[in-house]
Design an enzyme around this catalytic site. Structure first.
Site, mmCIF file in Angstrom:
data_model
loop_
_atom_site.group_PDB
_atom_site.id
_atom_site.type_symbol
_atom_site.label_atom_id
_atom_site.label_comp_id
_atom_site.label_asym_id
_atom_site.label_seq_id
_atom_site.Cartn_x
_atom_site.Cartn_y
_atom_site.Cartn_z
ATOM 1 N N HIS A 1 0.834 -1.209 0.000
ATOM 2 C CA HIS A 1 0.000 0.000 0.000
ATOM 3 C C HIS A 1 0.870 1.262 0.000
ATOM 4 O O HIS A 1 0.536 2.258 0.647
ATOM 5 C CB HIS A 1 -0.933 0.027 1.216
ATOM 6 C CG HIS A 1 -1.938 -1.075 1.242
ATOM 7 N ND1 HIS A 1 -3.213 -0.935 0.751
ATOM 8 C CD2 HIS A 1 -1.857 -2.357 1.682
ATOM 9 C CE1 HIS A 1 -3.883 -2.067 0.914
ATOM 10 N NE2 HIS A 1 -3.078 -2.958 1.469
ATOM 11 N N ASN B 1 -10.178 -2.887 2.558
ATOM 12 C CA ASN B 1 -9.884 -2.931 1.129
ATOM 13 C C ASN B 1 -11.174 -2.761 0.345
ATOM 14 O O ASN B 1 -12.266 -2.788 0.916
ATOM 15 C CB ASN B 1 -9.261 -4.283 0.756
ATOM 16 C CG ASN B 1 -7.770 -4.359 1.068
ATOM 17 O OD1 ASN B 1 -7.102 -3.336 1.226
ATOM 18 N ND2 ASN B 1 -7.256 -5.562 1.152
ATOM 19 N N HIS C 1 -4.002 1.114 11.929
ATOM 20 C CA HIS C 1 -3.699 -0.121 12.659
ATOM 21 C C HIS C 1 -5.011 -0.811 13.020
ATOM 22 O O HIS C 1 -5.892 -0.191 13.637
ATOM 23 C CB HIS C 1 -2.905 0.246 13.925
ATOM 24 C CG HIS C 1 -2.383 -0.916 14.696
ATOM 25 N ND1 HIS C 1 -2.490 -2.217 14.266
ATOM 26 C CD2 HIS C 1 -1.740 -0.976 15.896
ATOM 27 C CE1 HIS C 1 -1.924 -3.020 15.166
ATOM 28 N NE2 HIS C 1 -1.471 -2.293 16.149
#
Ligand code: HDD
Length: 667
Positions: free
Chosen positions: A72, A145, A336
């Site tokens: 990413h 995603n 995170h």
């Protein structure tokens, strides 16, 4: 004005460097009045060590780069606001999911996965959709995603998977592509990846825009209420504009024409005030129903079909502000999966468990030590208190004499009442390095995906497999993949095998279940924010063009005038000259001149290519002559004559006409 801004804005204000107060100083605050020449012993002499400004400037420059993300690496960010529709108080104690009057600030980073930071936007890849909610009780991240599943079931395979998809180590080829041997070798040996690979081969992997892309939290998480009761939850982002994709041939050409296509699209839409909106939806499963499915809720290679558990929209996020500085905000933001707030908890999904380790670990290196949560973009809105101390780049000046707990000198007591409480799941088991047999089925949902596709979507999937496997050198890898396809669907396997010149693989008896929600047909349709090229030249009827343009722009479309030369045509300013323009950067084309444009090969190519990519094409005035010169058939989505404004707008809103017979158009 100030009141309208949200809390995160105000917090960031303290860190912004105002332009109007800009006077050059060194990092030590010493004024600099000359930065064009280094200090020398005589005009033609050597540079002097004592030139502290020169040395500091060069040193700072030499250290500008930080490691890019391992995956990413390429991304684009935006600020937003999340607002809840109705309280979920019965399900979770999370404040931002309880209080409908709260406007929770967010920051989103969209990304590709495989490519380096400078790679093109429109590659075939998964897109990251990571959202940070700055809630009153700390930061909550959905690190998702645009696909609802993942390639692997256990995070211990992540380094293997990423090594396989990244450029091959001996020659560092190819950049930002999965069309190479090591990726497909991994796939054929790790069939749990097949469901995700079906998504990757579909047009979902080439989104038209970050604004027209779904997002998924992928894993099953938990909501936990005040009584300590849990409900399983899957997170979904649904774009208000609908989910739309580009065409493969088009993306190949966009990569050269505008490598920043998706990033620019997001930036420009926000600058224009066309704020991207996404509904946050949840799929909720009571703990009592955990075992009601023919797959394991902990398996991240599985979806819960919407037909089995409906999506419940719970709020909307509006992206309404671009970052001011790419590095400070988009590059330094640290997401995170383990950033969760009271009222939300994890499940035992082994991929999620691995992620809960990996993100903090990677950020320690990428952002240079343990104090990156103090970087403005990463700071929570609420105050931070603990006994964690020191480390590189510590910005806080802790005044207290103590940094241990308990202590009798200066407080430092745990939060009373509203502290995070882990869900009290009972866990009982022997230590074992083994996957649950409930994770064994790798084919059924890949078949479900294939069965759910419209005809054009299936064609595009077959073409994608042929492109990708056509770039693989080793026959046994191609053969291995095709054998798996035989377990997914005979129609898919037979077409791919035939295209690769391979024997037909053994075909499995497959189910015929479908989940219509997986298809990209039937999306919300709107002409708003669609980009339309108007091809003009001296013969253009300005009145007709202006009427059409006003009608389209009134509906929120963006029109750009393209003409053989810069300047203006028929009194209308030209946005781009034909040699610098390309149809792949637009959603639709209007031919507004025939006389001058029809003989031009470039103008013919422009409309021909738009036609082949399934785009709406309109003609006003003598524009019809250009379409005739390009020998375009009068096919679906080609609009002219009376009532063109409405008909053309409807055609543009329909996105693409995949059913066109493109072979009928000469090259
Ligand atoms: Fe990951 C970045 C999404 C599996 C380890 N991941 C990263 C980003 C997104 C995702 C959106 C970019 C965040 C940003 O914009 O800064 N990753 C996913 C999803 C996964 C997934 C949806 C599966 C459901 N990831 C995954 C696994 C691991 C990682 C299994 C490791 C065990 N991911 C990382 C990472 C990254 C990352 C290496 C790179 C930079 C970073 O985290 O901060 O730690």
């Amino acid at each position: 004005m100030y009141e309208k801004r949200d809390a995160k804005d105000r917090q960031l204000d303290a860190y912004r460097v105002p332009l109007d107060e800009f006077r050059m100083t060194t990092d030590q605050g010493i004024g600099v009045d000359h930065t064009d020449d280094s200090l020398r012993a005589g005009e033609r002499g050597p540079t002097l060590m004592e030139d502290f400004h020169f040395r500091e400037k060069l040193t700072r420059f030499d250290h500008e780069r930080i490691p890019e993300r391992v995956v990413h690496a390429r991304g684009a960010g935006a600020y937003g606001i999340f607002q809840l529709y109705e309280s979920l108080g019965d399900l979770t104690t999370a404040t931002f999911l309880n209080d409908t009057s709260l406007r929770t600030p967010t920051f989103v980073r969209f990304s590709t996965v495989a490519g380096s930071r400078g790679s093109a936007d429109t590659v075939r890849d998964v897109r990251g959709f990571a959202t940070k909610f700055y809630t009153p009780h700390g930061n909550f991240d959905i690190v998702g995603n645009n696909f609802p599943v993942f390639f692997i079931q256990d995070g211990i395979k992540f380094p293997d998977f990423v090594h396989a998809v990244k450029p091959e180590p001996h020659n560092e080829i190819p950049q930002a592509q999965s069309a190479h041997d090591t990726f497909w070798d991994f796939v054929q040996l790790q069939p749990e990846s097949l469901h995700m690979v079906m998504w990757l081969m579909s047009d979902r992997a080439i989104p038209r825009s970050f604004r027209m892309m779904q997002g998924f939290g992928v894993h099953t998480f938990r909501l936990v209420n005040a009584l300590g009761q849990a409900t399983f939850v899957k997170w979904h982002w649904r774009p208000v504009l609908g989910t739309y994709s580009l065409v493969w041939d088009e993306v190949l050409r966009i990569q050269g024409n505008d490598p920043d296509f998706n990033r620019r699209d997001l930036w420009e839409a926000i600058e224009r005030g066309a704020y991207p909106e996404y509904e946050l939806c949840v799929q909720l499963v009571p703990e009592s129903r955990e075992y009601d499915f023919d797959f394991d809720l902990l398996d991240p290679t599985k979806i819960i079909p919407e037909e089995q558990v409906a999506l419940r929209p719970i709020g909307k996020m509006t992206l309404n502000r671009n970052p001011q500085n790419f590095f400070a905000e988009t590059e330094q933001v640290a997401f995170h999966t383990a950033n969760i707030v009271p009222g939300i908890d994890f499940s035992n999904d082994p991929l999620l468990q691995a992620r809960n380790f990996s993100y903090l670990d990677t950020q320690l290196l990428r952002l240079g030590g343990p104090n990156f949560p103090q970087i403005p973009i990463n700071r929570p809105l609420n105050d931070v208190h603990n006994d964690q101390r020191d480390g590189f780049h510590q910005h806080m000046i802790h005044g207290s004499r103590t940094s241990y707990a308990p202590n009798s000198l200066s407080g430092g007591f745990p939060a009373a009442g509203n502290g995070y409480r882990h869900y009290q799941e009972r866990v009982d088991g022997v230590k074992i390095r083994k996957r649950s047999p409930s994770f064994d089925d790798h084919y059924s949902q890949a078949t479900l995906f294939w069965n759910s596709m419209a005809g054009w979507e299936k064609q595009h999937i077959v073409a994608a497999f042929l492109f990708e496997l056509g770039h693989v050198e080793h026959q046994h890898i191609k053969g291995g993949v095709v054998r798996h396809l035989g377990q997914i669907h005979p129609d898919l396997a037979s077409q791919v095998a035939a295209g690769l010149g391979l024997p037909q693989p053994p075909m499995a008896q497959v189910h015929s279940n479908a989940s219509p929600a997986l298809s990209m047909t039937g999306q919300p349709q709107s002409v708003a924010t669609r980009k339309i090229a108007i091809l003009m030249a001296d013969g253009t009827d300005a009145g007709e063009v202006t009427a059409l343009r006003e009608s389209l722009e009134g509906k929120g479309a963006i029109c750009e005038v393209i003409a053989p030369a810069e300047g203006s045509v028929a009194g209308i300013p030209v946005d781009r000259q034909l040699s610098a323009a390309n149809s792949v950067l637009y959603d639709a084309v209007v031919a507004a001149d025939g006389a001058a444009l029809a003989p031009l090969g470039r103008a013919q190519f422009f409309v021909k290519e738009a036609f082949k990519h399934g785009k709406a094409i309109g003609a006003v005035g003598s524009g019809r002559e250009l379409l005739e010169a390009a020998r375009l058939p009068n096919d679906v989505g080609v609009v002219m004559g009376d009532g063109i404004a409405e008909k053309f707008a409807t055609a543009v809103a329909g996105h693409r006409f995949y059913e066109r017979d493109v072979a009928a158009v000469p090259a």
